[in-house]
Motif scaffolding. Structure first.
Motif, PDB file in Angstrom:
ATOM      1  N   TYR A 216       0.958  -0.989   0.219  1.00 12.56           N
ATOM      2  CA  TYR A 216      -0.466  -0.121   0.033  1.00 12.56           C
ATOM      3  C   TYR A 216       0.698   1.381   0.164  1.00 12.56           C
ATOM      4  N   ASP A 217       1.959   1.079  -0.272  1.00 13.83           N
ATOM      5  CA  ASP A 217       2.741   1.874  -0.334  1.00 13.83           C
ATOM      6  C   ASP A 217       3.273   2.442  -1.957  1.00 13.83           C
ATOM      7  N   PRO A 218       3.450   3.277  -2.781  1.00 18.40           N
ATOM      8  CA  PRO A 218       3.510   4.633  -4.042  1.00 18.40           C
ATOM      9  C   PRO A 218       5.428   3.709  -3.982  1.00 18.40           C
ATOM     10  N   GLU A 219       6.808   3.898  -3.204  1.00 19.36           N
ATOM     11  CA  GLU A 219       7.202   4.090  -4.172  1.00 19.36           C
ATOM     12  C   GLU A 219       8.115   2.368  -3.820  1.00 19.36           C
ATOM     13  N   VAL A 220       7.316   1.092  -2.799  1.00 19.25           N
ATOM     14  CA  VAL A 220       7.367   0.068  -2.716  1.00 19.25           C
ATOM     15  C   VAL A 220       6.841  -0.523  -3.938  1.00 19.25           C
ATOM     16  N   SER A 221       5.036  -0.037  -4.132  1.00 18.89           N
ATOM     17  CA  SER A 221       5.066  -0.486  -5.030  1.00 18.89           C
ATOM     18  C   SER A 221       5.656   0.083  -6.711  1.00 18.89           C
ATOM     19  N   ALA A 222       6.289   1.232  -6.643  1.00 20.41           N
ATOM     20  CA  ALA A 222       6.394   1.886  -7.898  1.00 20.41           C
ATOM     21  C   ALA A 222       8.084   0.160  -8.704  1.00 20.41           C
ATOM     22  N   ALA A 223       8.831   0.263  -7.005  1.00 19.78           N
ATOM     23  CA  ALA A 223      10.039  -0.452  -7.358  1.00 19.78           C
ATOM     24  C   ALA A 223       9.562  -2.180  -7.910  1.00 19.78           C
ATOM     25  N   SER A 224       8.220  -2.703  -7.331  1.00 21.46           N
ATOM     26  CA  SER A 224       8.284  -3.774  -7.188  1.00 21.46           C
ATOM     27  C   SER A 224       7.162  -3.975  -8.901  1.00 21.46           C
ATOM     28  N   ALA A 225       6.889  -3.055  -9.173  1.00 18.52           N
ATOM     29  CA  ALA A 225       6.109  -2.893 -10.941  1.00 18.52           C
ATOM     30  C   ALA A 225       7.191  -2.843 -11.480  1.00 18.52           C
ATOM     31  N   HIS A 226       8.407  -1.693 -11.528  1.00 16.53           N
ATOM     32  CA  HIS A 226       9.472  -1.764 -12.081  1.00 16.53           C
ATOM     33  C   HIS A 226      10.182  -3.031 -12.738  1.00 16.53           C
ATOM     34  N   GLU A 227      10.443  -4.097 -11.430  1.00 10.39           N
ATOM     35  CA  GLU A 227      10.894  -5.802 -11.614  1.00 10.39           C
ATOM     36  C   GLU A 227      10.238  -6.306 -12.154  1.00 10.39           C
ATOM     37  N   LEU A 228       8.456  -6.331 -12.324  1.00 10.82           N
ATOM     38  CA  LEU A 228       7.823  -6.816 -13.294  1.00 10.82           C
ATOM     39  C   LEU A 228       8.208  -6.512 -14.700  1.00 10.82           C
ATOM     40  N   LEU A 229       8.325  -5.213 -15.178  1.00 11.70           N
ATOM     41  CA  LEU A 229       8.269  -5.090 -16.018  1.00 11.70           C
ATOM     42  C   LEU A 229       9.086  -5.192 -17.218  1.00 11.70           C
ATOM     43  N   THR A 230      10.323  -4.796 -16.248  1.00  7.65           N
ATOM     44  CA  THR A 230      11.526  -5.660 -16.192  1.00  7.65           C
ATOM     45  C   THR A 230      12.143  -6.761 -16.504  1.00  7.65           C
ATOM     46  N   GLY A 231      11.517  -7.752 -16.005  1.00  7.61           N
ATOM     47  CA  GLY A 231      11.394  -9.399 -16.411  1.00  7.61           C
ATOM     48  C   GLY A 231      11.698  -9.639 -17.391  1.00  7.61           C
ATOM     49  N   PRO A 232      11.433 -10.811 -17.527  1.00  7.37           N
ATOM     50  CA  PRO A 232      11.540 -11.917 -18.510  1.00  7.37           C
ATOM     51  C   PRO A 232       9.754 -11.483 -18.774  1.00  7.37           C
ATOM     52  N   ASP A 233       9.383 -12.117 -20.060  1.00  5.71           N
ATOM     53  CA  ASP A 233       7.685 -12.735 -20.094  1.00  5.71           C
ATOM     54  C   ASP A 233       7.135 -12.078 -19.234  1.00  5.71           C
TER      55      ASP A 233
END
Length: 330
Positions: A216-233
């Motif tokens: 529920y935190d914007p900074e934590v969420s942004a970092a997690s989203a970046h990991e998801l969107l730069t990973g394979p597939d």
């Protein structure tokens, strides 16, 4: 300014001023008018602590929030609506985001406020499982995961998460990521369960690599989203456990050169005002946040007054609001 100053200016005893303040009998109409005029002239306000020591009541309700963010702000609006005409006043006490203390900020602040400053309290997204301070009525909104006998108000988080995930499935998405909320809250666990159940019901085996903590935190969420969107597939869609996390996901996608919903569909949860104002407007799960605040205050007032309360564990309906952050797979 003290009660003695009022008495001296009005030419009456302190006891007489006390009778006027507490609306007791034994004061003539002329004296009553004179004392009230002096009170208004001097701007005198009776001490809540002194009143509580005399009357064992302050007619003040406290709302304890972890931080003043969009969810708690909407909830406070509902609480303010409920307090009007009730004879009670409202005081908001914020932890300023300092909820990582293992001792529990709510317990400390509740002990500090109860008995002399407030007659009861509403705890919003408490960080620990706790019971009320003895003799102090408490209602919890969006309660902690641990066992508790406190009266609670929440929404149907499980069904809301299922609706969000089913919406993405209906649009043809199969690689649907999930940004989870705070693991210490029932709401977050139920939203994760709803996501997993919807995938399983559609015959899709949940992929743990697509689940990240958003907290529920914007900074934590942004970092997690970046990991998801730069990973394979990478996923074609993300369901975030609250709107702030979803908005952070949209921002992370934009920084990576991805468009929403062209390259990525995003769904949030809460339907706070910011969800309709972001670009693109966010598809989200609506939970009646203001109604939750309203219900919590009405339940607490009934507890304080010893009135019939009715159900002490209330779950309100959720629904899907479709806007422009989701689209079908081409």
């Amino acid at each position: 300014m003290t009660i003695r100053d009022v008495a001296a200016r009005a030419g009456v005893s302190v006891a007489t001023v006390s009778k006027v303040i507490n609306e007791r009998y034994g004061v003539s109409a002329a004296t009553l008018a004179r004392v009230r005029a002096v009170i208004e002239e001097l701007g005198y306000e009776a001490s809540l602590v002194a009143q509580s020591l005399r009357n064992h009541r302050t007619n003040v309700i406290g709302i304890l929030v972890a931080d003043l963010e969009p969810f708690s702000t909407e909830l406070l609006k509902g609480a303010a609506d409920a307090i009007r005409g009730s004879g009670f006043e409202l005081v908001v006490y914020s932890a300023g985001g300092r909820t990582g203390d293992p001792v529990g900020w709510e317990k400390r602040y509740l002990s500090r406020l109860s008995g002399t400053l407030v007659d009861g309290a509403v705890l919003v997204t408490p960080a620990v499982s706790l019971e009320a301070v003895p003799g102090t009525p408490v209602v919890a909104v969006d309660p902690h995961t641990g066992p508790s006998h406190l009266p609670t108000i929440d929404s149907d988080n499980l069904r809301g998460a299922q609706l969000a995930t089913e919406h993405l499935l209906e649009l043809g998405h199969r690689r649907i990521a999930f940004l989870s909320g705070r693991p210490d809250l029932q709401s977050a666990e139920l939203r994760k369960t709803g996501y997993l159940r919807a995938l399983t019901a559609a015959g899709i085996t949940p992929d743990e690599d697509l689940i990240r903590v958003g907290a529920y935190d914007p900074e934590v969420s942004a970092a997690s989203a970046h990991e998801l969107l730069t990973g394979p597939d990478r996923p074609t869609a993300v369901f975030a456990a609250n709107d702030i996390s979803a908005i952070a996901t949209v921002g992370a996608a934009r920084e990576l050169g991805l468009t929403v919903p062209g390259d990525l569909s995003v769904v949030g949860f809460d339907n706070v005002p910011e969800s309709a104002l972001c670009s693109p407007p966010l598809t989200t799960v609506d939970q009646p946040i203001r109604e939750m605040g309203h219900r919590a205050i009405r339940m607490l007032i009934a507890l304080i007054n010893g009135d019939e309360v009715g159900p002490t564990h209330v779950t309100l309906d959720t629904g899907l609001v479709v806007r422009h952050s989701t689209r079908a797979i081409p």
